[in-house]
Design a protein around this motif. Structure first.
Motif, PDB file in Angstrom:
ATOM      1  N   UNK A  24      74.073  16.043  36.022  1.00 20.97           N
ATOM      2  CA  UNK A  24      73.027  16.166  37.022  1.00 20.97           C
ATOM      3  C   UNK A  24      72.442  17.560  36.851  1.00 20.97           C
ATOM      4  N   UNK A  25      71.140  17.638  36.805  1.00 20.06           N
ATOM      5  CA  UNK A  25      70.502  18.924  36.558  1.00 20.06           C
ATOM      6  C   UNK A  25      69.536  19.263  37.672  1.00 20.06           C
ATOM      7  N   UNK A  26      69.448  20.572  37.927  1.00 28.17           N
ATOM      8  CA  UNK A  26      68.469  21.056  38.876  1.00 28.17           C
ATOM      9  C   UNK A  26      67.141  21.293  38.181  1.00 28.17           C
ATOM     10  N   UNK A  27      66.137  21.540  38.966  1.00 26.78           N
ATOM     11  CA  UNK A  27      64.802  21.847  38.445  1.00 26.78           C
ATOM     12  C   UNK A  27      64.855  23.143  37.640  1.00 26.78           C
ATOM     13  N   UNK A  28      64.223  23.187  36.472  1.00 24.96           N
ATOM     14  CA  UNK A  28      64.231  24.435  35.707  1.00 24.96           C
ATOM     15  C   UNK A  28      63.432  25.510  36.417  1.00 24.96           C
ATOM     16  N   UNK A  29      63.883  26.722  36.235  1.00 20.81           N
ATOM     17  CA  UNK A  29      63.191  27.882  36.804  1.00 20.81           C
ATOM     18  C   UNK A  29      62.738  28.761  35.656  1.00 20.81           C
ATOM     19  N   UNK A  30      61.465  29.123  35.660  1.00 25.03           N
ATOM     20  CA  UNK A  30      60.931  30.014  34.646  1.00 25.03           C
ATOM     21  C   UNK A  30      61.521  31.405  34.849  1.00 25.03           C
ATOM     22  N   UNK A  31      62.152  31.920  33.825  1.00 27.23           N
ATOM     23  CA  UNK A  31      62.665  33.296  33.859  1.00 27.23           C
ATOM     24  C   UNK A  31      61.532  34.246  33.495  1.00 27.23           C
ATOM     25  N   UNK A  32      60.747  33.843  32.492  1.00 24.24           N
ATOM     26  CA  UNK A  32      59.610  34.666  32.090  1.00 24.24           C
ATOM     27  C   UNK A  32      58.860  34.068  30.922  1.00 24.24           C
ATOM     28  N   UNK A  33      57.595  34.434  30.830  1.00 26.42           N
ATOM     29  CA  UNK A  33      56.764  34.066  29.692  1.00 26.42           C
ATOM     30  C   UNK A  33      56.626  35.282  28.806  1.00 26.42           C
ATOM     31  N   UNK A  34      56.840  35.068  27.522  1.00 30.72           N
ATOM     32  CA  UNK A  34      56.849  36.172  26.564  1.00 30.72           C
ATOM     33  C   UNK A  34      56.046  35.753  25.339  1.00 30.72           C
ATOM     34  N   UNK A  35      54.789  36.110  25.301  1.00 37.39           N
ATOM     35  CA  UNK A  35      53.959  35.748  24.156  1.00 37.39           C
ATOM     36  C   UNK A  35      53.886  34.246  23.977  1.00 37.39           C
ATOM     37  N   UNK A  36      54.334  33.766  22.802  1.00 40.66           N
ATOM     38  CA  UNK A  36      54.283  32.345  22.475  1.00 40.66           C
ATOM     39  C   UNK A  36      55.451  31.550  23.056  1.00 40.66           C
ATOM     40  N   UNK A  37      56.415  32.216  23.667  1.00 40.89           N
ATOM     41  CA  UNK A  37      57.654  31.572  24.129  1.00 40.89           C
ATOM     42  C   UNK A  37      57.856  31.783  25.618  1.00 40.89           C
ATOM     43  N   UNK A  38      58.531  30.816  26.247  1.00 42.47           N
ATOM     44  CA  UNK A  38      58.906  30.931  27.659  1.00 42.47           C
ATOM     45  C   UNK A  38      60.407  30.741  27.781  1.00 42.47           C
ATOM     46  N   UNK A  39      61.000  31.398  28.759  1.00 44.10           N
ATOM     47  CA  UNK A  39      62.445  31.341  28.993  1.00 44.10           C
ATOM     48  C   UNK A  39      62.707  30.660  30.335  1.00 44.10           C
ATOM     49  N   UNK A  40      63.713  29.769  30.364  1.00 45.44           N
ATOM     50  CA  UNK A  40      64.033  28.976  31.551  1.00 45.44           C
ATOM     51  C   UNK A  40      65.535  28.949  31.794  1.00 45.44           C
ATOM     52  N   UNK A  41      65.896  28.626  33.033  1.00 43.48           N
ATOM     53  CA  UNK A  41      67.280  28.384  33.403  1.00 43.48           C
ATOM     54  C   UNK A  41      67.311  27.194  34.359  1.00 43.48           C
TER      55      UNK A  41
END
Length: 170
Positions: free
Chosen positions: A22-39
């Motif tokens: 079971x997974x929760x909604x992803x949260x954007x950690x940050x946008x960095x140029x061409x890439x985005x980071x999530x948790x």
């Protein structure tokens, strides 16, 4: 954007996670140029990933789904830097895909619409090349015999990797 986040989460769980998770909604950690980071949280544990979509997708196809390159950390499972590639079509059965980063080529194994590195050592090599490189190209062949070539920028990939590593403590 939420649709894309949900799609990435569903695909990440389906590709890398357990089927009963079971997974929760992803949260954007940050946008960095061409890439985005999530948790997101899965079975009470953090899963961190960075994702990008190609700047250029080439091939003589009539339709193709969403395309994503991902690097995922799952500290509760003892994995980090897991590279996966969601291609937006079903790969040719028994075929492979290639990833070329700044001229250095690696072969990925494929199943359905996803390609992976063959082992953790290659995952780590790819993650390092993505972090420090400038251009990535992924090539494959669909189940219908259509060759594709997807080109990515790697600007911000080092910062995105740092963000997921810090968030997941790896």
């Amino acid at each position: 954007m939420n649709k894309v986040l949900c799609l990435i989460t569903v695909l990440t769980i389906g590709v890398i996670g357990s089927q009963s998770a079971m997974a929760g909604e992803p949260r954007l950690i940050g946008s960095h140029g061409d890439w985005s980071a999530y948790v997101f949280i899965e079975d009470g544990n953090k899963v961190c990933y960075m994702a990008s979509q190609p700047k250029k997708a080439e091939g003589k196809y009539s339709s193709r789904g969403e395309i994503f390159a991902l690097v995922t950390h799952r500290p509760a499972e003892g994995t980090k830097n897991v590279f996966s590639y969601i291609t937006g079509y079903s790969y040719k059965p028994g075929g492979d895909a290639t990833i070329t980063i700044d001229g250095s080529r690696n072969v990925l194994f494929t199943q359905d619409d996803t390609a992976w590195a063959p082992d953790a050592e290659t995952d780590n090599v790819l993650a390092n090349k993505i972090r420090t490189g400038s251009k990535m190209v992924v090539a494959g062949t669909s189940s219908r015999g259509t060759a594709t070539k997807d080109t990515y920028g790697l600007k911000g990939s080092g910062a995105a990797h740092d963000a997921i590593s810090k968030e997941c403590g790896v």
